[in-house]
Scaffold this active site. Structure first.
Site, short mmCIF file in Angstrom:
data_model
loop_
_atom_site.label_atom_id
_atom_site.label_comp_id
_atom_site.label_asym_id
_atom_site.label_seq_id
_atom_site.Cartn_x
_atom_site.Cartn_y
_atom_site.Cartn_z
CG ASP A 143 29.14 6.21 -83.39
OD1 ASP A 143 28.53 7.45 -83.13
OD2 ASP A 143 29.58 5.67 -82.65
CD GLU B 239 31.49 2.44 -84.54
OE1 GLU B 239 30.49 2.98 -83.36
OE2 GLU B 239 32.46 2.36 -84.34
CB CYS C 288 26.69 -4.26 -81.62
SG CYS C 288 27.94 -3.23 -82.39
CG HIS D 223 31.53 9.29 -61.34
ND1 HIS D 223 32.58 9.91 -60.51
CD2 HIS D 223 32.28 8.66 -62.22
CE1 HIS D 223 33.65 9.75 -61.28
NE2 HIS D 223 33.29 8.76 -62.37
C1 PEP Z 1 27.36 2.11 -82.25
O1 PEP Z 1 27.95 2.98 -82.71
O2 PEP Z 1 26.37 1.74 -82.85
C2 PEP Z 1 27.72 1.17 -81.00
C3 PEP Z 1 27.14 0.24 -80.92
O3 PEP Z 1 28.71 1.84 -80.37
P1 PEP Z 1 28.52 3.24 -79.20
O4 PEP Z 1 26.84 3.16 -78.98
O5 PEP Z 1 29.16 2.48 -78.06
O6 PEP Z 1 29.10 4.39 -79.90
MG MG Z 2 29.93 3.88 -81.91
#
Ligand code: PEP
Ligand code: MG
Length: 560
Positions: free
Chosen positions: A461, A437, A508, A193
């Site tokens: 990931d 991922e 992303c 937090h």
């Molecule tokens: C990723 O794995 O690239 C992703 C965008 O998700 P997170 O970072 O939330 O695992």
């Molecule tokens: Mg991820």
């Protein structure tokens, strides 16, 4: 000689100041025997400290609500609940009377023991909740020592960098208002937090520095980099100069973003259009995303909604209002809500099975959603109802099999039918995308693409699983290479699968914000990127320097 300490950057930004030790004057609490005639006075002292702590926390909570939004006020609720709990009162009073000990010792044994037990467990989520208990214990003990004083010993003026073993969320709020420009702690992680509040308050923070609270002395010069997770004690002149320049660049970037929000696509040097969107954790970040020029949200990590509601689960109505708020704030640009992605290293919530031997390969992402319909169905229902906003999209994390997508579609349809029967307006044809991922999912992306309305590569990931490198492990971090030919081949598989199927594709993960990774993604044919809001300006500028044909050649070279 300067000394560099490495931890986890938990709130970005650069802080330069002098060490301030907020807990330095706390006398160790020892078991003090209390004569029988003084026991009533000890009980009264405890009760008045409890009332006073309640007032202070309620005031801090109100300030949080006002300054950074509804979501964050709830972070102090757990402490308020404990203070209001008759069982807590009874336990402390019982120990004072039966053990004939001081209120200070009784509180320490009630809260301290629980906190220490939580700190010792092999579970990030529970360890970090231990800090909340510790926060409350420190507040009560300070108030017992100094009944009229206001909580934490606070510095007179800044700039200070607070250094402590651990800092509770209420400490962070208090310090940020009293000249403290950075936080450095021995323990803690990204999901605490305190870290979440530090980000929201804009105070750079580094946690997990192991022994900084032992090494640093009050008044020592210190430079803290919340992005790199580095703290430099006794910095050399050149280090201070470099940090000052980085801090100025950071401030300039924030100001530039605020002054000229450009919600237009980025263009490469040879005119290729690149769509830039933002990755966010809270709907309150909509404003930051817009001011940094995001054409919508490419990834809303909805698990943070679960974190801030913990230990409760978010209700259908909370899901709905969250997603609606974000969709409306960014309209007409798309807002991609990723369904709950807990598990793996994201150890946030009681819904997780703590007995998993290897959680990173366990019940995470969409697997957990399918395993726990009681958790997932309210989210689906909230999404279906929020999807009356036409820019909303939904994305499933950690998919490895087409059956998973089909099963979600089945539940989606079932809930839509139910909601309609209940008289709600829903939209069922919201685009449903899939995150790629896992290496096998990338290689078989053509199969997943048949079931998905769009694909998004989660490189954070994907790289971790492809290279078998824990994304949070400092010691093997040097092997975490976005430009590894194996990683690039996997991304190429996904780009080709989406292209053949004619569905949108984005990336992303943070590879898109990596100066080495960005040209390679463009060279591989990626035209939609989503990164954290504050990276958007740099990415936009980097894109403008990239020639897409030269990038393709660079990829050929890197692939080999
Ligand atoms: C990723 O794995 O690239 C992703 C965008 O998700 P997170 O970072 O939330 O695992
Ligand atoms: Mg991820």
């Amino acid at each position: 000689m300067e000394r560099r300490l490495h931890g986890l950057g938990v709130a970005p930004g650069i802080a330069i100041g002098a060490v301030y030790l907020p807990h330095a004057e706390e006398a160790p609490v020892v078991p003090e025997a209390v004569p029988p005639e003084r026991l009533d006075a000890e009980v009264a002292a405890f009760r008045s400290a409890r009332l006073r702590a309640r007032e202070e926390l309620a005031a801090l909570r109100a300030r949080l609500l006002e300054e950074i939004g509804e979501r964050f006020g709830g972070i102090l609720d757990a402490q308020l609940l404990i203070l209001d709990d008759p069982a807590f009162d009874a336990e402390v009073v019982h120990r004072i009377r039966i053990g004939r000990v001081s209120a200070r010792w009784s509180i320490r044994s009630v809260l301290g023991d629980h906190a220490r037990r939580l700190s010792a467990v092999d579970d990030l989520y529970l360890r970090e909740r231990g800090l909340d208990l510790e926060d409350l214990r420190c507040r009560l003990q300070r108030l017992l020592r100094d009944p009229v004083g206001y909580g934490l010993r606070r510095p007179s003026d800044g700039p200070w960098v607070a250094v402590a073993h651990g800092l509770g969320p209420s400490d962070a709020v208090d310090l940020a208002r009293h000249g403290v420009v950075g936080l450095a702690t021995d323990v803690g992680g990204r999901t605490s937090h305190t870290a979440i509040l530090a980000q929201a308050l804009g105070v750079p923070a580094v946690a997990g520095l192991r022994d900084i609270s032992q090494v640093a002395r009050a008044g020592d010069a210190v430079v803290l980099d919340g992005e790199q997770g580095e703290v430099v004690l006794w910095p050399a002149e050149a280090t201070i100069e470099a940090a000052t320049a980085r801090r100025a660049a950071w401030a300039e970037r924030e100001a530039r973003a605020a002054a000229t929000p450009t919600v237009t696509p980025a263009r490469t040097a040879d005119g290729a259009t690149i769509v830039l969107r933002a990755n966010v954790e809270f709907p309150e970040e909509a404003g930051v995303a817009r001011s940094f020029g995001a054409q919508g949200i490419g990834l809303y990590r909805s698990e943070f909604l679960f974190l801030t509601r913990s230990p409760e689960l978010p209700t259908e109505e909370e899901h709905r209002t969250n997603y609606l708020a974000l969709a409306r704030a960014l309209a007409p640009h798309p807002v991609v809500v990723r369904t709950l992605d807990l598990g793996g290293e994201k150890y946030f919530h009681d819904v997780l099975d703590r007995a998993e031997g290897n959680p990173v390969l366990g019940l995470r992402g969409v697997r957990l959603c399918l395993h726990r319909p009681d958790v997932f169905r309210p989210q689906i229902r909230g999404l279906l109802r929020a999807a009356v906003e036409p820019n909303l999209r939904v994305m499933l994390p950690f998919v490895t099999a087409p059956e998973e997508i089909r099963e979600v579609r089945r539940m989606w349809h079932e809930e839509a039918t139910r909601l309609r029967a209940e008289g709600h307006a829903v939209r069922e044809d919201t685009p449903l995308g899939v995150m790629v991922e896992v290496p096998a999912a990338a290689i078989a992306a053509d199969i997943l693409a048949r079931e998905a309305d769009f694909l998004s590569v989660g490189t954070n990931d994907l790289i971790q699983y492809a290279l078998a490198v824990d994304r949070g492990n400092e010691t093997v971090n040097y092997l975490y290479r976005p430009d590894h030919p194996g990683v690039l081949r996997l991304v190429r598989c996904v780009v080709e699968a989406a292209g053949r199927r004619g569905i949108p594709l984005s990336v992303c993960g943070e590879m898109a914000a990596d100066p080495a990774g960005l040209p390679l993604l463009i060279g591989l044919g990626v035209r939609e990127l989503s990164v954290q809001p504050r990276s958007l300006l740099d990415v936009r500028e980097s894109v403008a320097r990239i020639d897409s044909v030269a990038a393709e050649r660079a990829v050929e070279h890197a692939l080999a």
